[in-house]
Design a protein around this motif. Sequence first.
Motif, PDB file in Angstrom:
ATOM      1  N   LEU A 112       0.828  -1.209   0.000  1.00  0.00           N
ATOM      2  CA  LEU A 112       0.000   0.000   0.000  1.00  0.00           C
ATOM      3  C   LEU A 112       0.863   1.261   0.000  1.00  0.00           C
ATOM      4  CD1 LEU A 112      -2.759  -1.108   2.525  1.00  0.00           C
ATOM      5  CD2 LEU A 112      -2.937  -0.967   0.017  1.00  0.00           C
ATOM      6  N   GLY A 113       1.958   1.233   0.747  1.00  0.00           N
ATOM      7  CA  GLY A 113       2.863   2.378   0.765  1.00  0.00           C
ATOM      8  C   GLY A 113       3.448   2.654  -0.606  1.00  0.00           C
ATOM      9  N   SER A 114       3.779   1.590  -1.342  1.00  0.00           N
ATOM     10  CA  SER A 114       4.348   1.792  -2.683  1.00  0.00           C
ATOM     11  C   SER A 114       3.308   2.343  -3.649  1.00  0.00           C
ATOM     12  CB  SER A 114       4.945   0.486  -3.220  1.00  0.00           C
ATOM     13  OG  SER A 114       3.933  -0.473  -3.475  1.00  0.00           O
ATOM     14  N   GLU A 115       2.055   1.928  -3.495  1.00  0.00           N
ATOM     15  CA  GLU A 115       0.979   2.472  -4.334  1.00  0.00           C
ATOM     16  C   GLU A 115       0.787   3.959  -4.100  1.00  0.00           C
ATOM     17  OE1 GLU A 115      -2.634   0.342  -3.548  1.00  0.00           O
ATOM     18  OE2 GLU A 115      -2.124  -1.276  -4.929  1.00  0.00           O
ATOM     19  N   ASN A 116       0.942   4.369  -2.849  1.00  0.00           N
ATOM     20  CA  ASN A 116       0.688   5.759  -2.473  1.00  0.00           C
ATOM     21  C   ASN A 116       1.955   6.611  -2.429  1.00  0.00           C
ATOM     22  OD1 ASN A 116      -2.143   5.357  -2.045  1.00  0.00           O
ATOM     23  ND2 ASN A 116      -1.613   4.291  -0.165  1.00  0.00           N
ATOM     24  N   MET A 117       3.055   6.056  -2.897  1.00  0.00           N
ATOM     25  CA  MET A 117       4.336   6.767  -2.885  1.00  0.00           C
ATOM     26  C   MET A 117       4.706   7.269  -1.485  1.00  0.00           C
ATOM     27  SD  MET A 117       5.650   6.578  -5.811  1.00  0.00           S
ATOM     28  CE  MET A 117       5.023   5.794  -7.276  1.00  0.00           C
ATOM     29  N   ASP A 118       4.391   6.457  -0.490  1.00  0.00           N
ATOM     30  CA  ASP A 118       4.712   6.783   0.905  1.00  0.00           C
ATOM     31  C   ASP A 118       6.099   6.206   1.200  1.00  0.00           C
ATOM     32  OD1 ASP A 118       4.938   7.042   3.660  1.00  0.00           O
ATOM     33  OD2 ASP A 118       2.814   6.590   4.012  1.00  0.00           O
ATOM     34  N   PHE A 119       7.122   6.984   0.904  1.00  0.00           N
ATOM     35  CA  PHE A 119       8.508   6.535   1.005  1.00  0.00           C
ATOM     36  C   PHE A 119       8.882   6.124   2.433  1.00  0.00           C
ATOM     37  CE2 PHE A 119       8.258   9.206  -2.735  1.00  0.00           C
ATOM     38  CZ  PHE A 119       8.937   8.451  -3.682  1.00  0.00           C
ATOM     39  N   THR A 120       8.436   6.880   3.399  1.00  0.00           N
ATOM     40  CA  THR A 120       8.756   6.581   4.797  1.00  0.00           C
ATOM     41  C   THR A 120       8.151   5.250   5.219  1.00  0.00           C
ATOM     42  OG1 THR A 120       8.833   8.933   5.285  1.00  0.00           O
ATOM     43  CG2 THR A 120       8.614   7.458   7.165  1.00  0.00           C
ATOM     44  N   LYS A 121       6.885   5.060   4.907  1.00  0.00           N
ATOM     45  CA  LYS A 121       6.210   3.815   5.265  1.00  0.00           C
ATOM     46  C   LYS A 121       6.885   2.620   4.602  1.00  0.00           C
ATOM     47  CE  LYS A 121       1.625   2.858   5.816  1.00  0.00           C
ATOM     48  NZ  LYS A 121       0.221   2.811   5.424  1.00  0.00           N
ATOM     49  N   VAL A 122       7.188   2.744   3.321  1.00  0.00           N
ATOM     50  CA  VAL A 122       7.826   1.639   2.598  1.00  0.00           C
ATOM     51  C   VAL A 122       9.171   1.310   3.234  1.00  0.00           C
ATOM     52  CG1 VAL A 122       8.863   0.928   0.402  1.00  0.00           C
ATOM     53  CG2 VAL A 122       6.596   1.983   0.445  1.00  0.00           C
ATOM     54  N   LYS A 123       9.951   2.337   3.546  1.00  0.00           N
ATOM     55  CA  LYS A 123      11.259   2.101   4.152  1.00  0.00           C
ATOM     56  C   LYS A 123      11.133   1.374   5.477  1.00  0.00           C
ATOM     57  CE  LYS A 123      15.245   4.775   3.166  1.00  0.00           C
ATOM     58  NZ  LYS A 123      16.064   5.907   3.276  1.00  0.00           N
ATOM     59  N   GLN A 124      10.240   1.819   6.330  1.00  0.00           N
ATOM     60  CA  GLN A 124      10.062   1.220   7.653  1.00  0.00           C
ATOM     61  C   GLN A 124       9.510  -0.201   7.561  1.00  0.00           C
ATOM     62  OE1 GLN A 124       7.458   4.078   9.460  1.00  0.00           O
ATOM     63  NE2 GLN A 124       9.147   5.358  10.205  1.00  0.00           N
ATOM     64  N   GLN A 125       8.449  -0.363   6.792  1.00  0.00           N
ATOM     65  CA  GLN A 125       7.783  -1.663   6.731  1.00  0.00           C
ATOM     66  C   GLN A 125       8.593  -2.690   5.934  1.00  0.00           C
ATOM     67  OE1 GLN A 125       5.605  -2.285   8.754  1.00  0.00           O
ATOM     68  NE2 GLN A 125       4.730  -0.320   9.267  1.00  0.00           N
ATOM     69  N   ALA A 126       9.275  -2.250   4.890  1.00  0.00           N
ATOM     70  CA  ALA A 126      10.115  -3.183   4.129  1.00  0.00           C
ATOM     71  C   ALA A 126      11.258  -3.697   5.001  1.00  0.00           C
ATOM     72  CB  ALA A 126      10.658  -2.514   2.871  1.00  0.00           C
ATOM     73  N   LYS A 127      11.805  -2.835   5.829  1.00  0.00           N
ATOM     74  CA  LYS A 127      12.866  -3.255   6.749  1.00  0.00           C
ATOM     75  C   LYS A 127      12.340  -4.331   7.697  1.00  0.00           C
ATOM     76  CE  LYS A 127      16.162  -1.662  10.129  1.00  0.00           C
ATOM     77  NZ  LYS A 127      16.295  -0.904  11.326  1.00  0.00           N
ATOM     78  N   ARG A 128      11.157  -4.095   8.292  1.00  0.00           N
ATOM     79  CA  ARG A 128      10.537  -5.084   9.184  1.00  0.00           C
ATOM     80  C   ARG A 128      10.296  -6.402   8.449  1.00  0.00           C
ATOM     81  NH1 ARG A 128       5.123  -3.339  11.619  1.00  0.00           N
ATOM     82  NH2 ARG A 128       5.260  -5.431  12.488  1.00  0.00           N
ATOM     83  N   TYR A 129       9.739  -6.288   7.258  1.00  0.00           N
ATOM     84  CA  TYR A 129       9.424  -7.479   6.465  1.00  0.00           C
ATOM     85  C   TYR A 129      10.689  -8.276   6.157  1.00  0.00           C
ATOM     86  CZ  TYR A 129       8.294 -10.422   2.526  1.00  0.00           C
ATOM     87  OH  TYR A 129       8.165 -11.505   1.709  1.00  0.00           O
ATOM     88  N   LEU A 130      11.714  -7.597   5.666  1.00  0.00           N
ATOM     89  CA  LEU A 130      12.939  -8.277   5.241  1.00  0.00           C
ATOM     90  C   LEU A 130      13.693  -8.912   6.404  1.00  0.00           C
ATOM     91  CD1 LEU A 130      14.126  -5.816   2.489  1.00  0.00           C
ATOM     92  CD2 LEU A 130      13.297  -8.175   2.167  1.00  0.00           C
TER      93      LEU A 130
END
Length: 124
Positions: free
Chosen positions: A98-116
């Motif tokens: 969802l963050g990538s769809e909305n270009m929410d760079f901060t959310k993607v960075k935080q959540q991708a780190k958690r995911y990975l």
Amino acid sequence: MKTATTLVTTFLLATFALSSAADEQRPDHFKGQKAATLAEAVELFRSNNQKLQQLMQGELTPEAMVEIHQLTYTLENALEKIHLETTGLKEVLEEVHLGSENMDFTKVKQQAKRYLETATTLVK
């Protein structure tokens, strides 16, 4: 009515007695190894699956059955830990999506780190 109650009580007592006798005939139970972390659980899962696979390639002797019985406890513990640690992984990935769809760079960075952090532990 009293006869029905007596029959039910007798049936329940007999069932309890039979299950207790069956429990006494079962082999001693083992606790299995427990993992403190996801990485430990994955390693226990991997190594014990290899042991199980090796045992299954040979003849199933009483000794092999005892070893398999012991392995299952550790495998069950490992699966439980993996499940507990990965339950929210799908939701975290959805946040990345969802963050990538909305270009929410901060959310993607935080959540991708958690995911990975979790995902890479699973595929090492």
